[in-house]
Design an enzyme around this catalytic site. Structure first.
Site, PDB file in Angstrom:
ATOM      1  N   GLY A  73      12.226 -71.859  25.259  1.00  0.00           N
ATOM      2  CA  GLY A  73      12.251 -70.603  25.994  1.00  0.00           C
ATOM      3  C   GLY A  73      13.422 -69.722  25.591  1.00  0.00           C
ATOM      4  N   THR A  74      14.570 -70.333  25.382  1.00  0.00           N
ATOM      5  CA  THR A  74      15.760 -69.559  25.022  1.00  0.00           C
ATOM      6  C   THR A  74      15.548 -68.811  23.716  1.00  0.00           C
ATOM      7  OG1 THR A  74      17.176 -71.144  26.168  1.00  0.00           O
ATOM      8  CG2 THR A  74      18.239 -69.744  24.507  1.00  0.00           C
ATOM      9  N   GLN A 181       9.104 -70.318  33.799  1.00  0.00           N
ATOM     10  CA  GLN A 181       8.895 -71.047  35.060  1.00  0.00           C
ATOM     11  C   GLN A 181       7.454 -70.909  35.554  1.00  0.00           C
ATOM     12  OE1 GLN A 181      10.705 -73.033  37.120  1.00  0.00           O
ATOM     13  NE2 GLN A 181      12.392 -73.030  35.659  1.00  0.00           N
ATOM     14  N   SER A 201       7.854 -72.199  27.562  1.00  0.00           N
ATOM     15  CA  SER A 201       8.553 -73.377  27.068  1.00  0.00           C
ATOM     16  C   SER A 201       7.827 -74.635  27.520  1.00  0.00           C
ATOM     17  CB  SER A 201       9.983 -73.389  27.614  1.00  0.00           C
ATOM     18  OG  SER A 201      10.643 -74.564  27.237  1.00  0.00           O
ATOM     19  N   THR A 239      10.576 -74.897   8.988  1.00  0.00           N
ATOM     20  CA  THR A 239       9.496 -75.880   9.119  1.00  0.00           C
ATOM     21  C   THR A 239       9.260 -76.213  10.589  1.00  0.00           C
ATOM     22  OG1 THR A 239       9.990 -76.776   6.959  1.00  0.00           O
ATOM     23  CG2 THR A 239       8.701 -78.185   8.431  1.00  0.00           C
ATOM     24  N   CYS A 327      31.084 -75.421  43.093  1.00  0.00           N
ATOM     25  CA  CYS A 327      32.348 -75.286  43.789  1.00  0.00           C
ATOM     26  C   CYS A 327      33.372 -76.204  43.152  1.00  0.00           C
ATOM     27  CB  CYS A 327      32.124 -75.651  45.248  1.00  0.00           C
ATOM     28  SG  CYS A 327      33.618 -75.672  46.191  1.00  0.00           S
TER      29      CYS A 327
HETATM   30  C1  LIG Z   1      14.252 -73.163  31.381  1.00  0.00           C
HETATM   31  C2  LIG Z   1      14.170 -71.694  31.295  1.00  0.00           C
HETATM   32  C3  LIG Z   1      14.463 -71.028  30.086  1.00  0.00           C
HETATM   33  C4  LIG Z   1      14.970 -71.739  28.868  1.00  0.00           C
HETATM   34  O1  LIG Z   1      13.976 -72.487  28.239  1.00  0.00           O
HETATM   35  P1  LIG Z   1      14.429 -73.650  27.210  1.00  0.00           P
HETATM   36  O2  LIG Z   1      13.151 -74.116  26.604  1.00  0.00           O
HETATM   37  O3  LIG Z   1      15.099 -74.698  28.054  1.00  0.00           O
HETATM   38  O4  LIG Z   1      15.358 -73.025  26.228  1.00  0.00           O
HETATM   39  C5  LIG Z   1      14.310 -69.656  30.055  1.00  0.00           C
HETATM   40  N1  LIG Z   1      13.904 -68.970  31.129  1.00  0.00           N
HETATM   41  C6  LIG Z   1      13.617 -69.566  32.301  1.00  0.00           C
HETATM   42  C7  LIG Z   1      13.149 -68.749  33.446  1.00  0.00           C
HETATM   43  C8  LIG Z   1      13.746 -70.949  32.419  1.00  0.00           C
HETATM   44  O5  LIG Z   1      13.471 -71.529  33.589  1.00  0.00           O
END
Ligand SMILES: *Cc1c(COP(=O)(O)O)cnc(C)c1O
Length: 395
Positions: A73-74, A181, A201, A239, A327
């Protein structure tokens, strides 16, 4: 007797579905070829990728050639934002997003600001929702991109992405949404949403870590971050993670098949848990939108506790959840999401996120409730004692 551990942190990551593991195994052993190779080994690997692409596309109502596999996702968020910014910088340098995006979007926007782009961070209401009219008002002549997440990872609020996308489309603004999500939990049809780009992701829907995808609608201007051997239509060179991609395809196939049933089950468990918490623990505040919210997630702020202390205490009792505030002996950091909803700092301190998933049952939720009741009593008693001794306000 060893106590059964209960995992209630499915928004952080999920366990692999057994069928996903099985689908991946051949690609970790005999089907090891490079998908770019012409020979039989290569063709076997290529076949694995292309059939996964069809499954991921189908989960998003997209065409297979619009799916670009990434490392997660990142990376998908980074390619979307940096790639569009680079491709469209001649037309304008303004981007619109929200203040409650995932770090992968937020910090990419900050980076773009350092590179001379300007970014508008839209506020949210107390439920964590962006106002689509405010988004439309934020659009300028030089706006090239709007990025609004489909569902928030901390409080579960679902954003009016389709409405925002409509206003953006009228002005030729590219629309991106982080649906990491959302996929596997609510429908994510790219045409219903009207997006040009969508990040997903695998590990958030019982697939493997280190693999994801960016949906890129045909004709969307985008540049790659990596330059190399022309994989993934030159948008993501390198790859491919073949076994990961195959597992991702399987995870999408399963989740598309059981989406409605899974959604109902998770919502029933979550809603019952929520009303039991309300009945059993005083001074609780629920975060996120009451209706426009992911079915599996509950964010609770518990007065006179600290989120990370609750997490540690529950962990001792074999229950894994996560905190919305960290915290450290002197300083306290409250999540940017909870802060953006305007929740009083004092209450926001005690925020925990409980996120249900695949193998969770009502019994798991009941065990979590008992543990939570004990934990809150214990922490509040400790806090009273510390305050009477003039000690720290936060443990
Ligand atoms: C987990 C998450 C990501 C990151 O995805 P990864 O595959 O862990 O890099 C990005 N956006 C949201 C909303 C996420 O919950």
């Amino acid at each position: 007797m060893t106590q059964k551990k209960i995992y209630l942190d499915h928004s952080a990551t999920t366990p692999l579905h057994p069928d996903v593991i099985e689908s991946m195994l051949p690609f970790l052993s005999s089907r090891f070829g490079n998908p770019s190779s012409i020979h039989g080994f290569g063709r076997e690997a290529r076949e694995g990728i292309e059939s996964a692409r069809i499954k991921v596309a189908s989960a998003l109502g997209a065409r297979p050639n619009e799916i670009i596999f990434t490392s997660g996702g990142t990376e998908a968020d980074n390619i979307a934002l940096l790639g569009v910014a680079e491709a469209m910088r001649g037309r304008g340098k303004h981007i619109v997003t929200s203040g409650i995006e995932h770090a992968a979007v937020l910090y990419t926007c900050r980076h773009l600001e350092e590179k001379g782009f300007s970014v508008t961070y839209l506020p949210v209401d107390r439920f964590g929702r962006v106002d689509p009219d405010a988004a439309a008002k934020a659009f300028r002549k030089d706006t090239i991109l709007v990025s609004i997440m489909l569902a928030n990872n901390e409080i579960g609020t679902i954003q009016p992405v389709a409405e925002i996308a409509r206003a953006a489309a009228e002005r030729g603004i590219v629309v991106h949404s982080d649906a990491v999500q959302a996929l596997g939990r609510i429908p994510c049809g790219v045409d219903d949403l009207g997006v040009n780009l969508l990040s997903v992701s695998a590990h958030k829907l019982n697939g493997p870590k280190g693999v994801g995808a960016l949906y890129v609608r045909e004709g969307t201007p985008i540049k790659p971050l990596f330059h190399g051997g022309h994989q993934e239509r030159d948008v993501r060179n390198g790859t491919e993670n073949v076994a990961g991609i195959v597992g991702f395809g399987k995870a999408c196939e399963i989740s598309s098949r059981v989406l409605e049933e899974r959604r109902k089950n998770l919502r029933a468990i979550r809603d019952a848990f929520q009303s039991e918490v309300l009945g059993a623990v005083g001074g609780v505040h629920f975060n996120g939108h009451p209706e426009h919210r992911l079915p599996h997630l509950l964010s609770i702020s518990i007065e006179n506790t600290a989120g990370d202390a609750v997490v540690r205490e529950l962990d001792k009792q074999g229950i894994a959840v996560s905190a919305g505030a960290a915290c450290h002996s002197q300083s306290v950091s409250i999540s940017h999401v909870i802060s953006a909803t305007g929740l009083e700092q004092r209450i926001a301190l005690g925020t925990v996120r409980i996120s249900f998933g695949l193998n969770n049952t009502r019994k798991d939720a009941q065990a979590a409730l008992s543990a939570l009741v004990l934990t809150v009593e214990k922490l509040r008693a400790m806090k009273d004692l510390e305050e009477s001794l003039g000690g720290r306000r936060c443990t």
